[in-house]
Design a protein around this motif. Structure first.
Motif, mmCIF file in Angstrom:
data_model
loop_
_atom_site.group_PDB
_atom_site.id
_atom_site.type_symbol
_atom_site.label_atom_id
_atom_site.label_comp_id
_atom_site.label_asym_id
_atom_site.label_seq_id
_atom_site.Cartn_x
_atom_site.Cartn_y
_atom_site.Cartn_z
ATOM 1 N N GLU A 188 0.830 -1.250 0.101
ATOM 2 C CA GLU A 188 -0.201 -0.078 -0.046
ATOM 3 C C GLU A 188 0.983 1.319 -0.030
ATOM 4 O OE1 GLU A 188 -3.226 0.575 -0.425
ATOM 5 O OE2 GLU A 188 -3.570 -1.892 -0.520
ATOM 6 N N ILE A 189 2.006 1.200 0.912
ATOM 7 C CA ILE A 189 2.892 2.489 0.804
ATOM 8 C C ILE A 189 3.553 2.663 -0.579
ATOM 9 C CG2 ILE A 189 5.218 3.394 1.647
ATOM 10 C CD1 ILE A 189 4.384 1.575 4.211
ATOM 11 N N ALA A 190 4.038 1.455 -1.512
ATOM 12 C CA ALA A 190 4.558 1.603 -2.470
ATOM 13 C C ALA A 190 3.567 2.391 -3.475
ATOM 14 C CB ALA A 190 5.237 0.265 -3.039
ATOM 15 N N MET A 191 2.660 1.433 -3.552
ATOM 16 C CA MET A 191 1.475 1.991 -4.592
ATOM 17 C C MET A 191 1.102 3.531 -4.257
ATOM 18 S SD MET A 191 1.203 -0.435 -6.445
ATOM 19 C CE MET A 191 2.977 -0.553 -6.191
ATOM 20 N N ALA A 192 1.117 3.797 -3.230
ATOM 21 C CA ALA A 192 0.503 5.380 -2.979
ATOM 22 C C ALA A 192 1.719 6.352 -3.218
ATOM 23 C CB ALA A 192 0.025 5.524 -1.467
ATOM 24 N N LEU A 193 3.048 5.791 -3.042
ATOM 25 C CA LEU A 193 4.181 6.862 -3.216
ATOM 26 C C LEU A 193 4.372 6.713 -4.606
ATOM 27 C CD1 LEU A 193 6.409 6.245 0.025
ATOM 28 C CD2 LEU A 193 4.503 7.801 -0.407
ATOM 29 N N GLY A 194 4.007 5.587 -5.450
ATOM 30 C CA GLY A 194 4.483 5.482 -6.858
ATOM 31 C C GLY A 194 6.129 4.919 -6.877
ATOM 32 N N VAL A 195 6.332 4.229 -6.070
ATOM 33 C CA VAL A 195 7.906 3.924 -6.148
ATOM 34 C C VAL A 195 7.824 2.141 -6.211
ATOM 35 C CG1 VAL A 195 8.444 5.790 -4.925
ATOM 36 C CG2 VAL A 195 7.989 3.648 -3.479
ATOM 37 N N PRO A 196 9.024 1.678 -6.509
ATOM 38 C CA PRO A 196 8.981 0.049 -6.596
ATOM 39 C C PRO A 196 8.817 -0.482 -5.061
ATOM 40 C CG PRO A 196 10.963 1.157 -7.781
ATOM 41 C CD PRO A 196 10.309 2.362 -6.883
ATOM 42 N N LEU A 197 8.500 -1.960 -5.333
ATOM 43 C CA LEU A 197 8.298 -2.601 -3.933
ATOM 44 C C LEU A 197 9.085 -3.728 -4.075
ATOM 45 C CD1 LEU A 197 6.845 -3.628 -1.328
ATOM 46 C CD2 LEU A 197 5.104 -4.741 -3.085
ATOM 47 N N ASP A 198 9.766 -4.161 -3.211
ATOM 48 C CA ASP A 198 10.497 -5.364 -2.952
ATOM 49 C C ASP A 198 10.494 -6.055 -1.590
ATOM 50 O OD1 ASP A 198 12.964 -7.422 -3.584
ATOM 51 O OD2 ASP A 198 12.870 -6.290 -5.457
ATOM 52 N N VAL A 199 11.005 -7.047 -1.448
ATOM 53 C CA VAL A 199 10.988 -7.507 -0.172
ATOM 54 C C VAL A 199 12.602 -8.017 0.222
ATOM 55 C CG1 VAL A 199 8.849 -9.141 -0.447
ATOM 56 C CG2 VAL A 199 11.085 -10.148 -1.140
ATOM 57 N N PHE A 200 12.620 -7.965 1.724
ATOM 58 C CA PHE A 200 13.959 -8.345 2.367
ATOM 59 C C PHE A 200 13.635 -9.086 3.448
ATOM 60 C CE2 PHE A 200 17.741 -7.508 4.848
ATOM 61 C CZ PHE A 200 18.430 -7.476 3.803
ATOM 62 N N LEU A 201 14.343 -10.330 3.328
ATOM 63 C CA LEU A 201 13.650 -11.535 4.177
ATOM 64 C C LEU A 201 14.627 -11.487 5.715
ATOM 65 C CD1 LEU A 201 12.820 -12.395 1.240
ATOM 66 C CD2 LEU A 201 12.581 -14.473 2.379
ATOM 67 N N VAL A 202 13.870 -11.831 6.469
ATOM 68 C CA VAL A 202 14.210 -11.782 8.077
ATOM 69 C C VAL A 202 13.830 -12.923 8.581
ATOM 70 C CG1 VAL A 202 14.755 -10.809 10.216
ATOM 71 C CG2 VAL A 202 14.956 -9.461 8.132
ATOM 72 N N ARG A 203 14.656 -13.809 9.115
ATOM 73 C CA ARG A 203 13.751 -14.835 10.017
ATOM 74 C C ARG A 203 14.015 -14.850 11.463
ATOM 75 N NH1 ARG A 203 10.086 -17.972 8.250
ATOM 76 N NH2 ARG A 203 11.118 -19.928 9.297
ATOM 77 N N LYS A 204 13.017 -14.880 12.290
ATOM 78 C CA LYS A 204 13.288 -14.984 13.658
ATOM 79 C C LYS A 204 14.214 -16.316 14.128
ATOM 80 C CE LYS A 204 10.036 -16.336 16.444
ATOM 81 N NZ LYS A 204 8.583 -16.235 17.044
ATOM 82 N N LEU A 205 14.900 -16.349 15.008
ATOM 83 C CA LEU A 205 15.710 -17.298 15.548
ATOM 84 C C LEU A 205 15.085 -17.726 16.894
ATOM 85 C CD1 LEU A 205 19.442 -16.378 14.901
ATOM 86 C CD2 LEU A 205 17.985 -17.523 13.627
ATOM 87 N N GLY A 206 14.157 -18.720 16.894
ATOM 88 C CA GLY A 206 13.428 -19.057 17.961
ATOM 89 C C GLY A 206 14.141 -19.937 18.791
ATOM 90 N N LEU A 207 14.035 -19.889 20.383
ATOM 91 C CA LEU A 207 14.793 -20.842 21.094
ATOM 92 C C LEU A 207 14.292 -22.436 21.072
ATOM 93 C CD1 LEU A 207 16.706 -20.755 23.492
ATOM 94 C CD2 LEU A 207 14.613 -20.614 25.117
ATOM 95 N N PRO A 208 14.914 -23.109 20.703
ATOM 96 C CA PRO A 208 14.668 -24.568 20.477
ATOM 97 C C PRO A 208 13.620 -25.027 21.884
ATOM 98 C CG PRO A 208 17.033 -24.454 20.308
ATOM 99 C CD PRO A 208 16.507 -23.172 20.594
ATOM 100 N N GLY A 209 12.383 -25.603 21.583
ATOM 101 C CA GLY A 209 11.544 -26.059 22.352
ATOM 102 C C GLY A 209 10.532 -24.831 22.735
ATOM 103 N N ARG A 210 10.989 -23.700 22.472
ATOM 104 C CA ARG A 210 10.116 -22.392 22.720
ATOM 105 C C ARG A 210 10.216 -21.447 21.766
ATOM 106 N NH1 ARG A 210 11.831 -20.343 28.764
ATOM 107 N NH2 ARG A 210 10.199 -19.028 28.294
ATOM 108 N N GLU A 211 9.800 -21.871 20.402
ATOM 109 C CA GLU A 211 10.113 -21.428 19.414
ATOM 110 C C GLU A 211 9.482 -19.715 19.279
ATOM 111 O OE1 GLU A 211 9.946 -24.581 19.418
ATOM 112 O OE2 GLU A 211 11.852 -24.937 18.220
ATOM 113 N N GLU A 212 8.470 -19.695 20.035
ATOM 114 C CA GLU A 212 7.904 -18.361 20.130
ATOM 115 C C GLU A 212 8.551 -17.382 20.856
ATOM 116 O OE1 GLU A 212 7.244 -19.982 24.128
ATOM 117 O OE2 GLU A 212 7.071 -20.659 22.175
ATOM 118 N N LEU A 213 9.839 -17.827 21.541
ATOM 119 C CA LEU A 213 10.686 -16.730 22.341
ATOM 120 C C LEU A 213 11.731 -16.423 21.386
ATOM 121 C CD1 LEU A 213 11.350 -15.208 24.507
ATOM 122 C CD2 LEU A 213 12.243 -17.477 25.649
ATOM 123 N N ALA A 214 11.992 -15.359 20.983
ATOM 124 C CA ALA A 214 13.092 -15.086 20.021
ATOM 125 C C ALA A 214 14.211 -14.676 20.722
ATOM 126 C CB ALA A 214 12.636 -13.682 18.941
#
Length: 670
Positions: free
Chosen positions: A44-70
């Motif tokens: 929505e931001i890119a369309m409203a501003l008329g600029v390119p959109l891309d992705v930049f990937l980031v992955r959470k490192l979850g604690l083994p056994g308690r993956e919800e805890l970063a």
């Protein structure tokens, strides 16, 4: 209305787009979303501003056994950011971190291939990168993204998120060139609490949004082309010196009995003047019988006695001398003086027709010691024995030197002195038990005195609790104060209804922060409420909330609480604020109505920054000290914008104030 400010991620993106519109159409800007949830927002931001959109990937490192805890995050390029507090507290070994990072790194590369579908990553060198997520908690993923993006050597990194804790936003401010957090709920519970619909974004949705963005054509940069500005300009109703035409004012008010008129500062001449002139018309033409202001009960009651011809004060200026507490200019200023003089004249002209007269009352609770004095003084006249009992109970406060409510509250809250809570409750109950007896014995005149005494006794009770709770948390003391003001307004309305023999109509003067409905602001997430919200809830359909805004000018304010009044320059409103949008219409002043079918309401319903200047103005910390997010179309029934305003003239002008512009002629009513 709800505390949740965004319908879904796309709605949140449109809100952020309005805050980022200065980047509209700029060729060196690129928006990158953090998958998956950040991509619909970024789209929505890119369309409203008329600029390119891309992705930049980031992955959470979850604690083994308690993956919800970063315990950290990994970003493209192998950049790892760890939450050292979690790692250290739970004794996570380097081997465990490495194993999790390798696994998440493989998943990161897989997803990048899926999302890009063969498209190469953009060249970010020398460009402005707006990096977007759907919200932040600890901010670990965003920190990893920013550190990884720095390696691409962009000219500037702007972090933009719909919701995050204020502390996380501050921490990111050290890493990024700019951080835009649309809302900062406190306490922060979870990102999803800011959304009505927080359904998980799928890989297929991310792919489709990236495909759609690649097919879109850029737009020309033209801030006047924003649809909100066009709608607002078309819907603007004319005002003269901030006052709408009679037909517009009376149509807005209709049959409502409670009209709350705000101000975006406690020191702007135009707000005081317009509010007074609107109130005059409502008294003259619509039968309003009282003005209730954000002031202490005993000080305002002295003014009321003057305007109703029941006091010894010879002039309006004398009647205003009760306002001795900082900030004196709030009510001892040229515009209030003029209005009080007019109100006395209006009441004098009414003669014996009591129903045509109007009083002046206070709603606030700061007058702990003055209200104690008033209770005892009234009881001395009607029941000396009761006065002695009151004096004995209130003697509890004598142990706190200087007559300072804050000193009492500090001592009581931290065990450095006794609490007087029991005594003030007992005194209020005693007064209520004997009130009917006093009235039956001495008649109508004493009924007014007893009401005055009871309101002061209730103010003592509320003030005691307020000063005691102000050291335990802002929300509890804020809510206590606004509940007291709403309760006082209701009690005043009931009292005047009995006296006039018809439903009382009252105009309220207070700051926007009290008049506006808290449910339409980020303060709702903190549990705050306002008198405007309470009035709407208690009197559905029988109230109107009117706000004021300004873009720039001067204001009477202090550098700090208790400091001298100064005439300060008001900085032009920030980009992305409602004030900036209203300024862009090119109109000097106007009114907007927010009815159910109002195009202006739809244009101003998304959250935007709104400015609030109280009695203290700190331009150097303008964003942090004076702005918050609000949906103004839900916060008010109408909004009056005056693009440039000037400082209200205090009756006692300090040297710092005099160094400003030459004041205009002294008002009538002296």
């Amino acid at each position: 209305m709800s505390d949740r400010l965004f319908q879904d991620r796309r709605d949140a993106g449109r809100v952020l787009a309005s805050l980022l519109r200065r980047y509209r159409g700029m060729p060196d800007v690129v928006v990158v979303g953090l998958p998956r949830g950040g991509v619909p927002v970024a789209y929505e931001i890119a369309m409203a501003l008329g600029v390119p959109l891309d992705v930049f990937l980031v992955r959470k490192l979850g604690l083994p056994g308690r993956e919800e805890l970063a315990m950290g995050a990994i970003a493209g390029g192998g950049v790892i950011v760890l939450n050292e507090d979690v790692v250290r507290a739970l004794g996570v070994s380097p081997q465990t971190v490495q194993q999790v990072a390798e696994r998440e790194g493989r998943e990161l590369l897989r997803r990048e291939r899926v999302y890009r579908e063969g498209r190469p990553p953009p060249d970010l060198m020398g460009r402005t990168v707006v990096v977007v997520d759907d919200g932040l908690a600890t901010g670990a993923s965003m920190r990893a993204a920013v550190e990884a993006l720095r390696r691409r050597r962009p000219a500037e990194i702007v972090v933009a998120v719909p919701a995050a804790p204020e502390s996380t936003c501050r921490e990111l401010g050290v890493l990024a060139d700019e951080v835009i957090c649309a809302t900062t709920p406190s306490p922060f519970v979870a990102v999803g609490m800011s959304y009505w619909d927080f359904t998980q974004t799928t890989d297929e949705e991310v792919q489709e949004l990236l495909r759609a963005a690649s097919r879109s054509r850029p737009v020309e940069a033209d801030p006047q082309d924003l649809p909100e500005v066009t709608v607002v300009r078309a819907q603007a109703l004319p005002t003269e010196e901030g006052v709408p035409r009679d037909e517009d004012l009376f149509d807005l008010v209709g049959e409502a009995r409670l009209v709350l008129i705000g101000e975006s500062s406690h020191g702007s001449h135009e707000f005081y003047r317009a509010r007074a002139r609107m109130t005059r018309r409502l008294i003259e033409e619509r039968g309003f019988c009282a003005v209730a202001v954000e002031a202490d009960w005993p000080d305002a009651y002295r003014v009321s006695r003057y305007v109703l011809g029941r006091d010894d004060d010879a002039t309006a200026e004398e009647a205003l001398r009760g306002f001795e507490r900082f900030p004196t200019w709030m009510w001892r200023n040229a515009e209030v003086l003029d209005f009080v003089g007019w109100l006395r004249g209006h009441n004098d002209r009414a003669g014996e027709e009591e129903r045509a007269k109007a009083g002046f009352y206070g709603l606030d609770l700061y007058s702990l010691y003055r209200s104690i004095h008033e209770v005892v003084a009234i009881l001395e006249r009607v029941d000396p024995e009761a006065a002695a009992r009151a004096r004995e109970r209130y003697a509890c406060f004598d142990h706190h030197a200087g007559g300072d409510g804050q000193a009492y509250g500090f001592a009581a809250a931290f065990g450095a002195g006794e609490s007087c809570q029991g005594q003030v409750v007992e005194q209020l109950a005693d007064l209520q038990r004997h009130a009917l007896e006093y009235i039956r014995r001495d008649g109508t005149l004493v009924e007014e005195e007893v009401f005055h005494a009871e309101r002061n006794a209730r103010t003592v009770k509320a003030a005691e609790e307020y000063y005691r709770t102000m050291f335990s948390g802002r929300v509890s003391s804020w809510n206590l104060r606004d509940r007291h003001m709403a309760d006082t307004l209701d009690a005043l309305a009931d009292h005047l209804t009995r006296g006039y023999g018809r439903p009382a109509k009252i105009v309220v003067w207070a700051h926007n922060s009290h008049v506006g409905d808290a449910r339409a602001t980020e303060a709702a997430a903190r549990g705050e409420l306002t008198i405007g919200q309470l009035v709407r809830e208690r009197h559905p359909g029988d109230s109107r909330l009117i706000g004021f805004t300004t873009y720039t000018g001067t204001v009477t304010a202090a550098d700090d609480w208790g400091a001298p009044a100064e005439r300060k320059r008001v900085r032009p409103a920030l980009a992305g604020s409602v004030e900036e949008l209203l300024h862009e219409t090119g109109k000097k002043e106007f009114m907007l109505l927010f009815g159910s079918a109002s195009p202006a309401a739809e244009a101003l319903r998304p959250p935007r920054l709104e400015r609030a200047i109280g009695v203290v103005y700190r331009p150097r910390t303008e964003r942090r000290s004076h702005y918050f997010h609000a949906r103004v179309a839900d916060r008010y029934d109408a909004l009056i914008h005056i693009d440039e305003t000037r400082a209200v003239e205090p009756l006692e002008r300090t040297a710092g104030w005099e160094r400003g512009e030459v004041p205009e002629t002294y008002p009538a009513g002296v």
